[in-house]
Motif scaffolding. Sequence first.
Motif, PDB file in Angstrom:
ATOM      1  N   LEU A   2       0.831  -1.188   0.000  1.00 37.36           N
ATOM      2  CA  LEU A   2       0.000   0.000   0.000  1.00 37.36           C
ATOM      3  C   LEU A   2       0.872   1.247   0.000  1.00 37.36           C
ATOM      4  O   LEU A   2       1.907   1.289   0.668  1.00 37.36           O
ATOM      5  N   PRO A   3       0.464   2.276  -0.739  1.00 37.59           N
ATOM      6  CA  PRO A   3       1.304   3.466  -0.844  1.00 37.59           C
ATOM      7  C   PRO A   3       1.560   4.157   0.496  1.00 37.59           C
ATOM      8  O   PRO A   3       2.646   4.661   0.738  1.00 37.59           O
ATOM      9  N   TRP A   4       0.587   4.194   1.369  1.00 40.34           N
ATOM     10  CA  TRP A   4       0.794   4.900   2.627  1.00 40.34           C
ATOM     11  C   TRP A   4       1.785   4.183   3.518  1.00 40.34           C
ATOM     12  O   TRP A   4       2.487   4.817   4.296  1.00 40.34           O
ATOM     13  N   SER A  40       0.201   6.426  -5.529  1.00 43.64           N
ATOM     14  CA  SER A  40      -1.049   7.094  -5.171  1.00 43.64           C
ATOM     15  C   SER A  40      -1.627   7.844  -6.363  1.00 43.64           C
ATOM     16  O   SER A  40      -2.829   7.794  -6.607  1.00 43.64           O
ATOM     17  N   ILE A  41      -0.772   8.543  -7.091  1.00 40.92           N
ATOM     18  CA  ILE A  41      -1.242   9.281  -8.268  1.00 40.92           C
ATOM     19  C   ILE A  41      -1.757   8.323  -9.328  1.00 40.92           C
ATOM     20  O   ILE A  41      -2.799   8.549  -9.946  1.00 40.92           O
ATOM     21  N   TRP A  42      -1.046   7.222  -9.538  1.00 45.01           N
ATOM     22  CA  TRP A  42      -1.465   6.231 -10.532  1.00 45.01           C
ATOM     23  C   TRP A  42      -2.808   5.628 -10.151  1.00 45.01           C
ATOM     24  O   TRP A  42      -3.681   5.449 -10.994  1.00 45.01           O
ATOM     25  N   ASN A  43      -3.003   5.295  -8.867  1.00 44.37           N
ATOM     26  CA  ASN A  43      -4.288   4.756  -8.421  1.00 44.37           C
ATOM     27  C   ASN A  43      -5.406   5.766  -8.623  1.00 44.37           C
ATOM     28  O   ASN A  43      -6.516   5.397  -9.013  1.00 44.37           O
ATOM     29  N   PHE A  44      -5.127   7.040  -8.378  1.00 47.49           N
ATOM     30  CA  PHE A  44      -6.128   8.086  -8.573  1.00 47.49           C
ATOM     31  C   PHE A  44      -6.528   8.182 -10.046  1.00 47.49           C
ATOM     32  O   PHE A  44      -7.710   8.277 -10.371  1.00 47.49           O
ATOM     33  N   ILE A  45      -5.549   8.133 -10.938  1.00 47.58           N
ATOM     34  CA  ILE A  45      -5.840   8.209 -12.379  1.00 47.58           C
ATOM     35  C   ILE A  45      -6.653   7.000 -12.823  1.00 47.58           C
ATOM     36  O   ILE A  45      -7.626   7.135 -13.577  1.00 47.58           O
ATOM     37  N   THR A  50     -11.730   4.396 -14.552  1.00 46.41           N
ATOM     38  CA  THR A  50     -12.759   3.361 -14.412  1.00 46.41           C
ATOM     39  C   THR A  50     -14.103   3.976 -14.063  1.00 46.41           C
ATOM     40  O   THR A  50     -15.130   3.490 -14.516  1.00 46.41           O
ATOM     41  N   ASN A  51     -14.123   5.057 -13.292  1.00 51.56           N
ATOM     42  CA  ASN A  51     -15.403   5.698 -12.986  1.00 51.56           C
ATOM     43  C   ASN A  51     -16.014   6.317 -14.223  1.00 51.56           C
ATOM     44  O   ASN A  51     -17.223   6.276 -14.402  1.00 51.56           O
TER      45      ASN A  51
END
Length: 63
Positions: A2-4, A40-45, A50-51
Amino acid sequence: MLPWIAFIVGIHFIGLVGIFDDSALYVLAALLTVVAGGKSIWNFILDLYTNVKLYNKVRIPFL
């Protein structure tokens, strides 16, 4: 990973520099925090993509 978790571990390496007298821990800390930020940025993109795909497939008739 996980990124965090990578971010927190990377930040903790900065504090270990004084204990171990090894400046390479700065490099390791920087790498972990950069990887965590990039992930984190990649997951956000990907979430945005997908949305948008789901929104385009599911049309609400009255909108």
